[in-house]
Design a protein around this motif. Sequence first.
Motif, PDB file in Angstrom:
ATOM      1  N   LYS A 198     -21.175   1.322   6.954  1.00  0.00           N
ATOM      2  CA  LYS A 198     -20.334   2.114   7.849  1.00  0.00           C
ATOM      3  C   LYS A 198     -18.861   1.718   7.720  1.00  0.00           C
ATOM      4  N   ILE A 199     -18.620   0.405   7.594  1.00  0.00           N
ATOM      5  CA  ILE A 199     -17.242  -0.081   7.447  1.00  0.00           C
ATOM      6  C   ILE A 199     -16.637   0.428   6.143  1.00  0.00           C
ATOM      7  N   ALA A 200     -17.415   0.389   5.074  1.00  0.00           N
ATOM      8  CA  ALA A 200     -16.919   0.847   3.767  1.00  0.00           C
ATOM      9  C   ALA A 200     -16.562   2.330   3.817  1.00  0.00           C
ATOM     10  N   GLU A 201     -17.429   3.131   4.451  1.00  0.00           N
ATOM     11  CA  GLU A 201     -17.163   4.564   4.549  1.00  0.00           C
ATOM     12  C   GLU A 201     -15.920   4.835   5.393  1.00  0.00           C
ATOM     13  N   TYR A 202     -15.797   4.082   6.481  1.00  0.00           N
ATOM     14  CA  TYR A 202     -14.621   4.288   7.344  1.00  0.00           C
ATOM     15  C   TYR A 202     -13.338   3.898   6.612  1.00  0.00           C
ATOM     16  N   ARG A 203     -13.366   2.801   5.884  1.00  0.00           N
ATOM     17  CA  ARG A 203     -12.168   2.341   5.157  1.00  0.00           C
ATOM     18  C   ARG A 203     -11.754   3.364   4.094  1.00  0.00           C
ATOM     19  N   GLU A 204     -12.734   4.003   3.467  1.00  0.00           N
ATOM     20  CA  GLU A 204     -12.412   5.015   2.461  1.00  0.00           C
ATOM     21  C   GLU A 204     -11.702   6.202   3.115  1.00  0.00           C
ATOM     22  N   LYS A 205     -12.182   6.623   4.294  1.00  0.00           N
ATOM     23  CA  LYS A 205     -11.522   7.718   5.015  1.00  0.00           C
ATOM     24  C   LYS A 205     -10.103   7.318   5.433  1.00  0.00           C
ATOM     25  N   ALA A 206      -9.964   6.096   5.921  1.00  0.00           N
ATOM     26  CA  ALA A 206      -8.644   5.635   6.371  1.00  0.00           C
ATOM     27  C   ALA A 206      -7.650   5.587   5.213  1.00  0.00           C
ATOM     28  N   ALA A 207      -8.155   5.271   4.023  1.00  0.00           N
ATOM     29  CA  ALA A 207      -7.278   5.169   2.849  1.00  0.00           C
ATOM     30  C   ALA A 207      -6.690   6.511   2.455  1.00  0.00           C
ATOM     31  N   ARG A 208      -7.265   7.603   2.968  1.00  0.00           N
ATOM     32  CA  ARG A 208      -6.761   8.932   2.634  1.00  0.00           C
ATOM     33  C   ARG A 208      -5.660   9.402   3.590  1.00  0.00           C
ATOM     34  N   LYS A 209      -5.359   8.600   4.596  1.00  0.00           N
ATOM     35  CA  LYS A 209      -4.390   9.007   5.607  1.00  0.00           C
ATOM     36  C   LYS A 209      -3.067   8.269   5.417  1.00  0.00           C
ATOM     37  N   SER A 210      -1.981   8.966   5.681  1.00  0.00           N
ATOM     38  CA  SER A 210      -0.671   8.311   5.663  1.00  0.00           C
ATOM     39  C   SER A 210      -0.484   7.540   6.965  1.00  0.00           C
ATOM     40  N   LYS A 260      -3.178   2.924  -1.745  1.00  0.00           N
ATOM     41  CA  LYS A 260      -3.455   2.053  -2.888  1.00  0.00           C
ATOM     42  C   LYS A 260      -2.370   0.988  -2.986  1.00  0.00           C
ATOM     43  N   PRO A 261      -2.743  -0.283  -3.125  1.00  0.00           N
ATOM     44  CA  PRO A 261      -1.715  -1.322  -3.286  1.00  0.00           C
ATOM     45  C   PRO A 261      -1.064  -1.233  -4.671  1.00  0.00           C
ATOM     46  N   MET A 262       0.266  -1.263  -4.676  1.00  0.00           N
ATOM     47  CA  MET A 262       1.010  -1.200  -5.932  1.00  0.00           C
ATOM     48  C   MET A 262       2.200  -2.141  -5.868  1.00  0.00           C
ATOM     49  N   ARG A 263       2.623  -2.585  -7.040  1.00  0.00           N
ATOM     50  CA  ARG A 263       3.792  -3.461  -7.135  1.00  0.00           C
ATOM     51  C   ARG A 263       5.047  -2.668  -6.778  1.00  0.00           C
ATOM     52  N   GLN A 264       5.798  -3.184  -5.804  1.00  0.00           N
ATOM     53  CA  GLN A 264       6.993  -2.491  -5.322  1.00  0.00           C
ATOM     54  C   GLN A 264       8.137  -3.488  -5.128  1.00  0.00           C
ATOM     55  N   TRP A 265       9.358  -2.977  -5.243  1.00  0.00           N
ATOM     56  CA  TRP A 265      10.533  -3.775  -4.893  1.00  0.00           C
ATOM     57  C   TRP A 265      10.818  -3.625  -3.407  1.00  0.00           C
ATOM     58  N   MET A 266      11.133  -4.736  -2.778  1.00  0.00           N
ATOM     59  CA  MET A 266      11.423  -4.774  -1.348  1.00  0.00           C
ATOM     60  C   MET A 266      12.793  -5.422  -1.122  1.00  0.00           C
ATOM     61  N   LEU A 267      13.462  -5.006  -0.059  1.00  0.00           N
ATOM     62  CA  LEU A 267      14.702  -5.654   0.364  1.00  0.00           C
ATOM     63  C   LEU A 267      14.465  -6.292   1.725  1.00  0.00           C
ATOM     64  N   ARG A 268      14.917  -7.541   1.861  1.00  0.00           N
ATOM     65  CA  ARG A 268      14.606  -8.336   3.053  1.00  0.00           C
ATOM     66  C   ARG A 268      15.561  -8.003   4.207  1.00  0.00           C
ATOM     67  N   ILE A 269      15.526  -6.750   4.651  1.00  0.00           N
ATOM     68  CA  ILE A 269      16.380  -6.300   5.746  1.00  0.00           C
ATOM     69  C   ILE A 269      16.034  -6.998   7.056  1.00  0.00           C
ATOM     70  N   ALA A 301       0.847  -1.195   0.000  1.00  0.00           N
ATOM     71  CA  ALA A 301       0.000   0.000   0.000  1.00  0.00           C
ATOM     72  C   ALA A 301       0.883   1.247   0.000  1.00  0.00           C
ATOM     73  N   VAL A 302       0.608   2.161  -0.925  1.00  0.00           N
ATOM     74  CA  VAL A 302       1.373   3.403  -1.036  1.00  0.00           C
ATOM     75  C   VAL A 302       0.408   4.583  -1.061  1.00  0.00           C
ATOM     76  N   ASN A 303       0.954   5.789  -0.958  1.00  0.00           N
ATOM     77  CA  ASN A 303       0.142   7.007  -0.974  1.00  0.00           C
ATOM     78  C   ASN A 303      -0.014   7.485  -2.419  1.00  0.00           C
ATOM     79  N   TRP A 304      -1.201   7.250  -2.978  1.00  0.00           N
ATOM     80  CA  TRP A 304      -1.451   7.587  -4.383  1.00  0.00           C
ATOM     81  C   TRP A 304      -2.269   8.867  -4.465  1.00  0.00           C
ATOM     82  N   CYS A 305      -1.761   9.849  -5.230  1.00  0.00           N
ATOM     83  CA  CYS A 305      -2.450  11.122  -5.425  1.00  0.00           C
ATOM     84  C   CYS A 305      -2.888  11.216  -6.884  1.00  0.00           C
ATOM     85  N   PRO A 306      -4.166  10.993  -7.183  1.00  0.00           N
ATOM     86  CA  PRO A 306      -4.624  11.035  -8.577  1.00  0.00           C
ATOM     87  C   PRO A 306      -4.401  12.389  -9.234  1.00  0.00           C
ATOM     88  N   ALA A 307      -4.598  13.477  -8.478  1.00  0.00           N
ATOM     89  CA  ALA A 307      -4.459  14.810  -9.077  1.00  0.00           C
ATOM     90  C   ALA A 307      -3.027  15.070  -9.541  1.00  0.00           C
TER      91      ALA A 307
END
Length: 854
Positions: free
Chosen positions: A319-331, A227-236, A196-202
């Motif tokens: 209510k859960i759907a609305e809350y999840r949408e709000k949470a998705a806007r936060k870092s 938003k979930p996106m494909r990312q490279w990770m290092l297994r630190i 999950a990353v911070n995606w800004c459509p604008a």
Amino acid sequence: MDAMTDKKSGYDFTQIEQKWQRYWEDNKTFRAVDCDGSRPKYYVLDMFPYPSAQGLHVGHPEGYTASDIVARFKRMKGFNVLHPMGWDAFGLPAEQYAIKTGTPPAETTAGNINNIRKQIKSLGFSYDWEREVNTTDPAYYKWTQWIFTKLFNSCYDENQQKAKPIDQLPVPDGLSKEQRRQFIDNHRLAYEAEVAVNWCPALGTVLANEEVVGGVSERGGHPVYRKPMRQWMLRITKYAERLLDDLADVEWTESIKKLQTDWVGKSTGAEVDFAIDGFGENIRVFTTRPDTLFGATYMVMAPEHALVDKITTKEQKQKIAEYREKAARKSDLDRTDLSKEKTGESTGAFAINPVNGEKIPIWISDYVLISYGTGAIMSVPAHDERDFEFAKKFGLKIIPVVQPQNAELAEQIKKGEACFIGDGIAINSGEFDGLSTDQFKNKITAWLEERGLGKKTVNYKLRDWLFSRQRYWGEPFPILHTEDGDIMSLPAEQLPLVLPEVEDYRPTGNAEPPLANAKEWASVTLSDGRKARRETNTMPQWAGSCWYYLRYLDPKNETRGWDGDKEKYWMNVDLYIGGAEHAVLHLLYSRFWHKFLYDLGFVSTKEPFQKLINQGMILGEDGQKMSKSRGNVVNPDKVIADYGADSMRLYEMFMGPLEAVKPWNMNGVEGVHRFLVKAWKMIVDEETGQLADQVKEADGDEQTVRILHQTIKKVTGDIETFSFNTAISQMMIFVNHLSRLDVRPKRAVEQFVLLLAPFAPHIAEELWLILGKKESLSFETWPAYNEELVKEKEIEMAVQVLGKIKDRIVVPADATDDEISKIALGCEKVIAAMNGKAAKKIIVIKPRLVNIMV
């Protein structure tokens, strides 16, 4: 070489400094010699700067000045010193400028480097400029890419606790081609994952957590979504235990070690399974306080948790759907802010507390992160402040299960008015009542294991390193994705993979990185005819700074990142100086890469940096952090023009302890400049510019010899302990003394100039020349002191009677307490103050005080 003077200012610092900077550069005075077995080596390193368009302000050179003093001191002490400089030059500002103006980031960066290099050289730092590196140079990032390919082609051997080539990974028999590929990919130290990353459509791009404020982009105030996106990770995370254990081997302050330790976040506790009522599923949680299980009255899951959709009741779905949408806007930073008001929503489902069979409600809340632990927690509001606030807001049950010793606090907890997070005695916990916290932890963990409900576990806060960025201006990944699903690293002979030139640096607008615009560059046909596409993410700015200290060892090597013999000679770094802002992530990532390279035999030390010093921040004259918006930035170019580089260097070290935060003060610059002028006039005739008549071949008197040796001892010791401000104070004492003399012993003057040289090298070189020397003093032998000559022959002590000073006495420095007491009791003023009374007690505190009690 002719000496330069200026009668008007005492000495012409501008011409002197330019002259010696040319001399050092022309003669390559500070070139380090590789593998010189005749001298001990000393590697002193600065955290290399990001070349910003603003250039340097006076705070930046503080660490560089400190490291330069040590480098010059060590050369004079007979060490072979490596002291390099380079540029951590990939970064977002150059890319943003490119988007705004169309100017290629490489062009902007080159101009910024030229400007800052000029500023740094104007301060006379003794860098070996032949070893200069630039992380954006393909000849440099070729080896950053090479290290990444090694990570991609390696796995971690849990038994040997070290990395090894992926082709040594034991792969189970009977796997299909696809299963085999997945098995190998799941063990790579560099791997791909949906994150999950911070995606800004604008803005059409992914933002770092620091670029998201209150759910909107810092730039423009646009909505931001997780938003979930494909990312490279290092297994630190595979190196977590070693990153902790090996801190014992380095000379770092305990505060810096604690920052590293806290970031890794090792905790011992238990994993516990809570059954979800009516679903045949379990929620697994990790807790460091299994002794509080009887007080778990509800559970909280991250809004992104995979089970949320499955267990949420029909009545709660909206209510859960609305809350999840709000949470998705936060870092993540916003979500975990302890000061923010707690929010949440009930799923309508219940879990079963495994220790007492109680049904407890399951909630979701944004303060629980899917990326930490299991993405779910058991909540014990009587004994966790965050859980307590949540329970009070939503009217959830609070059951105390740990009794504190404080009876008043115990009563408040019982009434639900407070929570207690410390250790105590178990209550409301069935058969475990009366146990201490430690006893209870051990017994309940064993109880859970016997019943298959949980197990003792070590957990780490450290997460695998998200290593990719959706940016243009970064190192391209040396990775190909084939049309049939393979992921391949480029062979070494195809490196570097150079960033393509593009016409548009803007993001694509569809969450694809800007490099996706370079379609011709991104499309590849392999030798076997298969089609492939290049990885279009780029590496983070951390990548180039993870290993730059190794490239300094062998910066021109085209066939290897560094020569093995040179690495064995120079490593590890003896002294590393930089800002505290890098005390966590840069150090952690560098240590991780170094340990990985150690595992594969490319470096010979477990740790890269033996001693670490973090300089304190220099504030503006208003006591605030320097910034353009505050208008309090002090430009070093102006200070150098008005007072000279030596004055600026000296003032930055004189302001206070190196590691302290301190405000800039131009009056202080004026003060140290006067000291340098006084030192100049002490040695140089103002009229002729030649050696002053008072400087003669003569022996110093006893006091002069003593102050000289005290100064040598003090300055030597203070450099070794980085107490530069007190070293300068002692040199001021010496100059004040010598300036008053009609005859100034030349030998004493010469030794003083050598002491001054690491701090103010330009004026010291010029004075050395005026003293009749022919060569630079950079490699002159550092002065030595005689301990016997350091000692004072006599000391002055205050004498108190009943706590009030009545007289002062001068006594031999080696006098005993009894001898000092007799001298004090014989003083007329002391006798009068005692008024015929006998001394009941005499306290002698050498060399300051005698206190007589009557």
